[in-house]
Design a protein around this motif. Sequence first.
Motif, mmCIF file in Angstrom:
data_model
loop_
_atom_site.group_PDB
_atom_site.id
_atom_site.type_symbol
_atom_site.label_atom_id
_atom_site.label_comp_id
_atom_site.label_asym_id
_atom_site.label_seq_id
_atom_site.Cartn_x
_atom_site.Cartn_y
_atom_site.Cartn_z
ATOM 1 N N ALA A 48 53.596 20.401 38.437
ATOM 2 C CA ALA A 48 52.844 21.037 39.526
ATOM 3 C C ALA A 48 53.506 20.736 40.864
ATOM 4 C CB ALA A 48 51.393 20.547 39.522
ATOM 5 N N LEU A 49 53.855 19.465 41.072
ATOM 6 C CA LEU A 49 54.494 19.054 42.331
ATOM 7 C C LEU A 49 55.809 19.809 42.543
ATOM 8 C CD1 LEU A 49 53.966 16.861 44.624
ATOM 9 C CD2 LEU A 49 55.795 15.577 43.502
ATOM 10 N N GLU A 50 56.615 19.897 41.496
ATOM 11 C CA GLU A 50 57.919 20.573 41.606
ATOM 12 C C GLU A 50 57.752 22.075 41.848
ATOM 13 O OE1 GLU A 50 60.434 17.514 38.710
ATOM 14 O OE2 GLU A 50 59.367 19.224 37.841
ATOM 15 N N ASN A 51 56.739 22.684 41.222
ATOM 16 C CA ASN A 51 56.474 24.106 41.464
ATOM 17 C C ASN A 51 56.130 24.360 42.929
ATOM 18 O OD1 ASN A 51 56.371 26.308 39.233
ATOM 19 N ND2 ASN A 51 55.657 24.467 38.168
ATOM 20 N N VAL A 52 55.338 23.464 43.516
ATOM 21 C CA VAL A 52 54.953 23.624 44.922
ATOM 22 C C VAL A 52 56.151 23.364 45.841
ATOM 23 C CG1 VAL A 52 53.399 22.820 46.749
ATOM 24 C CG2 VAL A 52 52.553 23.026 44.403
ATOM 25 N N VAL B 184 44.152 21.893 47.667
ATOM 26 C CA VAL B 184 43.572 22.825 46.680
ATOM 27 C C VAL B 184 42.754 22.102 45.610
ATOM 28 C CG1 VAL B 184 45.369 24.555 47.069
ATOM 29 C CG2 VAL B 184 45.653 22.903 45.191
ATOM 30 N N GLY B 185 42.618 20.771 45.763
ATOM 31 C CA GLY B 185 41.662 20.034 44.933
ATOM 32 C C GLY B 185 42.165 19.498 43.617
ATOM 33 N N ILE B 186 43.502 19.414 43.428
ATOM 34 C CA ILE B 186 44.012 18.880 42.153
ATOM 35 C C ILE B 186 45.149 17.869 42.359
ATOM 36 C CG2 ILE B 186 43.312 20.712 40.536
ATOM 37 C CD1 ILE B 186 46.149 21.928 41.006
ATOM 38 N N GLN C 189 46.132 26.079 37.117
ATOM 39 C CA GLN C 189 47.419 26.736 37.377
ATOM 40 C C GLN C 189 47.340 27.630 38.615
ATOM 41 O OE1 GLN C 189 49.834 28.257 33.966
ATOM 42 N NE2 GLN C 189 48.072 27.634 32.740
ATOM 43 N N GLN C 190 46.199 28.333 38.762
ATOM 44 C CA GLN C 190 46.082 29.209 39.931
ATOM 45 C C GLN C 190 45.979 28.391 41.219
ATOM 46 O OE1 GLN C 190 47.242 31.848 40.740
ATOM 47 N NE2 GLN C 190 45.858 33.502 40.149
ATOM 48 N N ARG C 191 45.386 27.206 41.137
ATOM 49 C CA ARG C 191 45.349 26.328 42.319
ATOM 50 C C ARG C 191 46.766 25.891 42.706
ATOM 51 N NH1 ARG C 191 40.187 23.780 43.568
ATOM 52 N NH2 ARG C 191 38.586 24.761 42.270
ATOM 53 N N VAL C 192 47.581 25.574 41.693
ATOM 54 C CA VAL C 192 48.978 25.227 41.966
ATOM 55 C C VAL C 192 49.692 26.420 42.606
ATOM 56 C CG1 VAL C 192 51.208 24.560 40.951
ATOM 57 C CG2 VAL C 192 49.088 23.546 40.078
ATOM 58 N N ALA C 193 49.419 27.617 42.076
ATOM 59 C CA ALA C 193 50.051 28.832 42.608
ATOM 60 C C ALA C 193 49.660 29.058 44.073
ATOM 61 C CB ALA C 193 49.668 30.035 41.755
ATOM 62 N N ILE C 194 48.407 28.772 44.411
ATOM 63 C CA ILE C 194 47.955 28.919 45.804
ATOM 64 C C ILE C 194 48.648 27.877 46.681
ATOM 65 C CG2 ILE C 194 45.954 28.668 47.345
ATOM 66 C CD1 ILE C 194 44.272 29.921 45.023
ATOM 67 N N ALA C 195 48.744 26.644 46.181
ATOM 68 C CA ALA C 195 49.451 25.601 46.932
ATOM 69 C C ALA C 195 50.904 26.011 47.171
ATOM 70 C CB ALA C 195 49.386 24.272 46.176
ATOM 71 N N ARG C 196 51.539 26.543 46.137
ATOM 72 C CA ARG C 196 52.939 26.996 46.275
ATOM 73 C C ARG C 196 53.048 28.118 47.313
ATOM 74 N NH1 ARG C 196 55.340 29.850 41.101
ATOM 75 N NH2 ARG C 196 53.687 31.276 41.760
ATOM 76 N N ALA C 197 52.080 29.041 47.306
ATOM 77 C CA ALA C 197 52.093 30.154 48.265
ATOM 78 C C ALA C 197 52.032 29.657 49.703
ATOM 79 C CB ALA C 197 50.924 31.099 47.977
ATOM 80 N N MET D 237 40.000 30.049 48.251
ATOM 81 C CA MET D 237 40.722 30.912 49.197
ATOM 82 C C MET D 237 39.895 31.135 50.460
ATOM 83 S SD MET D 237 42.825 33.712 46.894
ATOM 84 C CE MET D 237 41.385 34.492 46.201
ATOM 85 N N LEU D 238 38.590 31.313 50.292
ATOM 86 C CA LEU D 238 37.708 31.503 51.455
ATOM 87 C C LEU D 238 37.675 30.248 52.326
ATOM 88 C CD1 LEU D 238 34.769 33.391 49.737
ATOM 89 C CD2 LEU D 238 36.134 34.280 51.629
ATOM 90 N N ARG D 239 37.652 29.072 51.686
ATOM 91 C CA ARG D 239 37.638 27.820 52.453
ATOM 92 C C ARG D 239 38.942 27.661 53.247
ATOM 93 N NH1 ARG D 239 39.498 22.908 51.280
ATOM 94 N NH2 ARG D 239 39.651 23.185 49.028
ATOM 95 N N LEU D 240 40.063 27.961 52.608
ATOM 96 C CA LEU D 240 41.358 27.877 53.291
ATOM 97 C C LEU D 240 41.405 28.864 54.460
ATOM 98 C CD1 LEU D 240 43.664 27.670 50.145
ATOM 99 C CD2 LEU D 240 43.262 25.827 51.788
ATOM 100 N N ASN D 241 40.808 30.017 54.248
ATOM 101 C CA ASN D 241 40.747 31.028 55.311
ATOM 102 C C ASN D 241 39.890 30.554 56.474
ATOM 103 O OD1 ASN D 241 38.712 33.602 56.082
ATOM 104 N ND2 ASN D 241 40.886 34.010 56.311
ATOM 105 N N ARG D 242 38.704 30.042 56.171
ATOM 106 C CA ARG D 242 37.757 29.653 57.225
ATOM 107 C C ARG D 242 38.195 28.376 57.943
ATOM 108 N NH1 ARG D 242 36.403 34.195 55.524
ATOM 109 N NH2 ARG D 242 34.371 34.710 54.666
#
Length: 232
Positions: free
Chosen positions: A107-111, A136-138, A154-162, A191-196
Amino acid sequence: MEMKKAVLRAINLHKVYRMGKGVRVHALRGASIEVYEGDFVAIIGPSGSGKTTLLNILGLLDVPDSGEVFIDGIPVVGLDDDELSEIRLRKIGFVFQHYNLIPILTALENVELPMILAGVPPKKRVERARELLRMVGIPEMEEHKPNEMSGGQQQRVAIARALANEPSIVLADEPTGNLDTKSSEEIVNLMLRLNRERNITFVVVTHDMDVAKKADRVLRIRDGKLYEVKEL
């Protein structure tokens, strides 16, 4: 009152696919969109309506046949591949339905990956990747590979990477499409929390009306054009 900055503008986009034997499919017929810093925009529409084509053009993965696209005020239509890659790397984050994580990386390397491409020094890169996994909480997943994580993780990791290179905008293509109801809700709320809380700008293409209902603005794509939706 301070004017919000337009981080994404697309004007009068047209895209035609030639399918052989003279068959032409008009995916976009004059679609226009303006997204401001801190927006959370949902784009809805049936399969085959041009949502993915639109997102690919906005994300500089495809080019329109005509029309203009501006990212952070930069006109991008006509730029060469290297210039487009540089803007994608530094100004646009992507979240996909199928996560698109690298299976052999943790996960760390993906980000870390987008930061490696951007030339961020190793120490700074690891610190930021850890901070993003906490965000992202993980944080406990940093040494886990994708096959050791749930879809939601996995989607949380993907958001962190984004978010790795602090993009101006995050484009998400059906980000809850592969998740169960509970995980979907958690990802939308994240996503809403990151936005707000962090003013991160999201454009989310979705079939999920629960996602659309939580957005600041909803656009429907129909007949290759975008229309503002007032009520769902």
